[in-house]
Design a protein around this motif. Structure first.
Motif, PDB file in Angstrom:
ATOM      1  N   CYS A 105       0.833  -1.206   0.000  1.00 25.77           N
ATOM      2  CA  CYS A 105       0.000   0.000   0.000  1.00 25.77           C
ATOM      3  C   CYS A 105       0.864   1.252   0.000  1.00 25.77           C
ATOM      4  CB  CYS A 105      -0.931  -0.032   1.205  1.00 25.77           C
ATOM      5  SG  CYS A 105      -2.132   1.306   1.259  1.00 25.77           S
ATOM      6  N   ILE A 106       1.945   1.232   0.798  1.00 22.72           N
ATOM      7  CA  ILE A 106       2.865   2.373   0.830  1.00 22.72           C
ATOM      8  C   ILE A 106       3.555   2.531  -0.521  1.00 22.72           C
ATOM      9  CG2 ILE A 106       4.965   3.269   1.890  1.00 22.72           C
ATOM     10  CD1 ILE A 106       4.131   1.902   4.476  1.00 22.72           C
ATOM     11  N   ALA A 107       4.024   1.405  -1.080  1.00 20.25           N
ATOM     12  CA  ALA A 107       4.734   1.469  -2.364  1.00 20.25           C
ATOM     13  C   ALA A 107       3.830   1.979  -3.477  1.00 20.25           C
ATOM     14  CB  ALA A 107       5.285   0.086  -2.707  1.00 20.25           C
ATOM     15  N   PRO A 111       4.562   7.197  -4.297  1.00 20.79           N
ATOM     16  CA  PRO A 111       4.937   8.093  -5.414  1.00 20.79           C
ATOM     17  C   PRO A 111       3.893   9.167  -5.692  1.00 20.79           C
ATOM     18  CG  PRO A 111       5.357   5.793  -5.974  1.00 20.79           C
ATOM     19  CD  PRO A 111       4.585   5.783  -4.704  1.00 20.79           C
ATOM     20  N   LYS A 112       2.617   8.789  -5.598  1.00 22.21           N
ATOM     21  CA  LYS A 112       1.574   9.793  -5.819  1.00 22.21           C
ATOM     22  C   LYS A 112       1.624  10.871  -4.752  1.00 22.21           C
ATOM     23  CE  LYS A 112      -1.470   6.181  -7.650  1.00 22.21           C
ATOM     24  NZ  LYS A 112      -2.772   5.487  -7.463  1.00 22.21           N
ATOM     25  N   ILE A 113       1.822  10.451  -3.511  1.00 24.37           N
ATOM     26  CA  ILE A 113       1.848  11.419  -2.419  1.00 24.37           C
ATOM     27  C   ILE A 113       3.060  12.331  -2.538  1.00 24.37           C
ATOM     28  CG2 ILE A 113       2.076  11.649   0.086  1.00 24.37           C
ATOM     29  CD1 ILE A 113       0.438   9.095   0.366  1.00 24.37           C
ATOM     30  N   ARG A 118       5.251  17.701  -3.895  1.00 33.77           N
ATOM     31  CA  ARG A 118       6.159  18.581  -4.636  1.00 33.77           C
ATOM     32  C   ARG A 118       5.424  19.584  -5.516  1.00 33.77           C
ATOM     33  NH1 ARG A 118      10.708  14.238  -6.832  1.00 33.77           N
ATOM     34  NH2 ARG A 118      11.676  13.791  -4.794  1.00 33.77           N
ATOM     35  N   SER A 119       4.226  19.246  -5.895  1.00 34.67           N
ATOM     36  CA  SER A 119       3.496  20.084  -6.850  1.00 34.67           C
ATOM     37  C   SER A 119       2.702  21.176  -6.136  1.00 34.67           C
ATOM     38  CB  SER A 119       2.546  19.209  -7.675  1.00 34.67           C
ATOM     39  OG  SER A 119       1.715  19.998  -8.487  1.00 34.67           O
TER      40      SER A 119
END
Length: 720
Positions: A105-107, A111-113, A118-119
């Motif tokens: 679930c973390i993996a 990346p989305k989080i 960053r955005s």
């Protein structure tokens, strides 16, 4: 060339679902493992297992569970390993799946989080700001540069991070706050992984792996000394994780811990020895302990260094990465002196001197059976709830319905009661008597008299198994607070000459004046009552082979020889004669011992009443001898829990991350703010649009937006 009909025949029927490819099946499996519903299901099962592990006492002998649940349920629960939940393979597998599920679930989401963190999303079109719930616009009497500086000042003052994108027709300012909310999601999920990994690391999984791969095995006894246990039952000092118990007597030292496994025990070598110099225990005024402390010296095997330390409850010592906790206190080989009083006729008292844990042989005078005596425990201090102990129990002699009330013997020393009066009742000794068939009973006798129901009595407990409560024989203390008076009367009851003398004495004193012809009848009745009570006569010819003794024998005699309509009256007469004859038997025994007779009064009456009850119960006492504690020399031993737990760092870190993550997700709100600055229709003005979004709309968000709007758009002269 293949005919078209072959192609038609090879095609799957219409409506048949396509077979999933291996790649598709793999993706579905990963999707299931990383789904929230799968993780919640695993957590629910773990919670249920934890409840079972809390309610059902773990790692007890299987016989205890058989006595508690019955053979069927005990075997069923044992098959599912509910008596060792936390080390059961299925529990460890569930923990492993939870680690895999949460890690996936973390993996999948990390990346989305991270990309979202960053955005700033400064590429939002200015037209879309009109569709947000929180929105506002105004014309500021400032140039675009001045308006941008004002916006930067307001956002900086409120802790917003912003980024500006200059476009041909204006400037888009994108700001964000509350990033910790998404970080909290990662922290909480990572915490679950760390805690599970720490639990797996500090469990017995690694020990089981060594046993499976390194040829190690458990043992269940059979060795007299630890040094005799072979290497296949020992784990090396380099074992990365373990948790075991180390018993060290005062003045002794030990360096091998015991690891309890479901099938037996494994020895764990330590890189040091623990020497116990002194064990200290302090008590409250009630007798309850308030401090356990062990003064120890830790002897390092590699360096030879000796390190002194004091170990208390919740204050462990640490050496070479191993924590040493004060767990409990046990007997370290105390010396006890016992006085053995045979309960059958013809036996003479004798002394026994043994250390706790030692055994010796005894010979029964009744059936000449050899018994094994094993001293199992000595307690110098016993804190009991005397409010419960003083609850009424036992047989009341004033009730003459012998047939209906004499089935209850050897009653428990305590009964349930809400009130509590804690008191130290003095030393006690626990021992086992084992017959030639290997069957053993456990006995628990107090050294000093205890006040029960307003009377000083000595109590001797017995039980057939560890799963039962002790049943206590209550023996009254004499005028010197000694047990000698009761023992003297018990021995006199076994003496036929003294019984006959007491019957004559009772008949002489009880014969009414002017009716000398009743003397012989009273003598015969008193002799019959004493004989039945002493077990010297059978209640009936049919029971000649089983002489009961005590009130049960008199009850059976009345049932056998007296019509039902007359039993109550005869029982009352018989009981009155028995009481009088026993009193005269006691007087005769005292005269024979050179003591003055007892004076009639409340104290004598209370002594004789309790003596009759306890003498009757003594015939049900399942031992040929009564052992009393006369002296002892205490040697205490500390039980230390030694643990090398590298996983605790992961557990502590996981706990911190879990607290921070849950706090961040619940109390930190992610907010994004967009401000569009464009030249106004009038020179020197700026048309301003603002919009804010948040995953959860609350009153606090409404208030925050109103405040930002007022500060951003309330420049003097601005119009909305």
């Amino acid at each position: 060339m293949t005919a078209p009909t072959d192609l038609v025949d090879a095609a799957p029927p219409v409506g048949t679902p396509p077979r999933p490819s291996p790649a598709s099946a793999w993706r579905q499996a990963v999707e299931l493992l990383s789904s929230m519903r799968f993780a919640i299901t695993l957590l629910a099962v773990i919670c249920i297992a934890a409840i079972i592990g809390t309610v059902v006492q773990q790692n007890e002998p299987f016989n205890n569970y058989v006595n508690k649940f019955g053979p069927f349920w005990a075997e069923l629960f044992d098959r599912f390993q509910l008596f060792s939940v936390y080390s059961a393979p299925w529990f460890l597998v569930i923990l492993g799946f939870l680690v895999v599920s949460t890690s996936l679930c973390i993996a999948r989401n990390a990346p989305k989080i991270v990309a979202d963190l960053r955005s700033f999303k400064e590429h939002v079109r200015e037209q879309s700001l009109a569709y947000f719930h929180h929105k506002a616009d105004a014309v500021l009497p400032l140039g675009r540069e001045a308006a941008l500086q004002q916006v930067a000042a307001v956002l900086g003052r409120h802790g917003w991070r912003a980024r500006a994108q200059v476009r041909a027709n204006g400037t888009m300012v994108a700001a964000r706050a509350g990033r910790a909310s998404k970080v909290g999601y990662l922290a909480a999920h990572s915490a679950i992984v760390l805690i599970c990994l720490g639990g797996l690391a500090d469990g017995d999984l690694i020990v089981r792996a060594q046993m499976a791969l390194a040829g190690k095995s458990v043992f269940d006894g059979g060795y007299q000394f630890i040094k005799d246990v072979p290497a296949e039952h020992r784990l090396s000092a380099s074992n990365p994780t373990f948790r075991g118990n180390l018993l060290v007597p005062e003045g002794g030292r030990a360096g091998v811990a015991l690891l309890s496994m479901p099938q037996g025990t494994v020895l764990q070598e330590l890189p040091f020895d623990v020497e116990l110099k002194k064990f200290t225990v302090e008590y409250y005024d009630t007798g309850m302990p308030r401090l356990f402390a062990s003064d120890v010296v830790i002897h390092d095997h590699e360096t030879g260094e000796a390190v002194a330390a004091t170990i208390k409850v919740n204050e462990p010592a640490h050496h070479r990465g191993i924590a040493i906790y004060q767990s409990s206190v046990e007997d370290g080989g105390s010396m006890v002196q016992l006085k053995a009083y045979p309960l059958s006729a013809g036996g003479e008292p004798f002394d026994v001197k043994l250390r706790v844990g030692e055994t010796t042989g005894l010979m029964s005078n009744v059936d000449k059976q050899r018994l094994q005596l094993e001293i199992t425990a000595l307690k110098a201090i016993n804190v009991e709830n005397m409010a419960e102990a003083n609850a009424q129990s036992g047989t009341d002699l004033r009730k003459v319905d012998l047939v209906g009330t004499l089935d209850k013997h050897l009653g428990a020393g305590v009964n349930p009661d809400k009130a509590k009066t804690m008191r130290n009742v003095g030393p006690s000794v626990t021992y086992r008597l084992r017959d030639s068939a290997g069957q053993a009973r456990e006995f628990h006798n107090y050294m000093l008299p205890v006040e029960l129901d307003g009377q000083q009595v000595y109590v001797a407990g017995v039980r057939d198994s560890a799963a039962e409560n002790f049943r206590y024989l209550r023996m009254p203390a004499d005028e010197n607070a000694s047990l000698e008076g009761w023992l003297r009367l018990r021995a006199a009851l076994n003496d036929a000459n003294l019984r006959d003398q007491a019957a004559r004495r009772y008949a002489t004193l009880a014969t009414p004046a002017g009716k000398p012809e009743m003397t012989e009848q009273l003598r015969l009745t008193a002799a019959r009552a004493l004989g039945l009570f002493a077990g010297a006569e059978a209640p009936s010819q049919a029971s000649e082979a089983m002489r009961l003794g005590g009130l049960s024998a008199i009850s059976q005699f009345i049932e056998t020889n007296v019509p039902e309509a007359e039993r109550s009256r005869i029982a009352e007469v018989m009981l009155r004669i028995l009481n009088g004859a026993l009193f005269d038997l006691n007087q005769s025994a005292r005269e024979q011992a050179g003591l003055k007779p007892l004076e009639p009064g409340p104290a004598t009456e209370a002594f004789m009443t309790q003596a009759v009850l306890s003498l009757s119960d003594s015939f049900l006492y399942p031992a040929p001898v009564l052992l009393t504690l006369t002296n002892f020399d205490v040697v205490q031993a500390s039980v230390f829990q030694v643990a090398r737990a590298p996983g605790k760092v992961l557990v502590y870190l996981g706990a911190v991350l879990l607290i921070l993550g849950v706090f961040a997700m619940l109390y930190v709100r992610e907010r994004r703010l967009w401000i569009w600055l464009a030249d106004g229709e009038t020179a020197g003005t700026t048309r301003t649009q603002i919009a804010m979004s948040t995953p959860r709309r609350t009153l606090d968000i409404d208030a925050e937006f109103d405040k930002l709007r007022d500060e951003l758009l309330s420049t003097a002269g601005g119009t909305r």
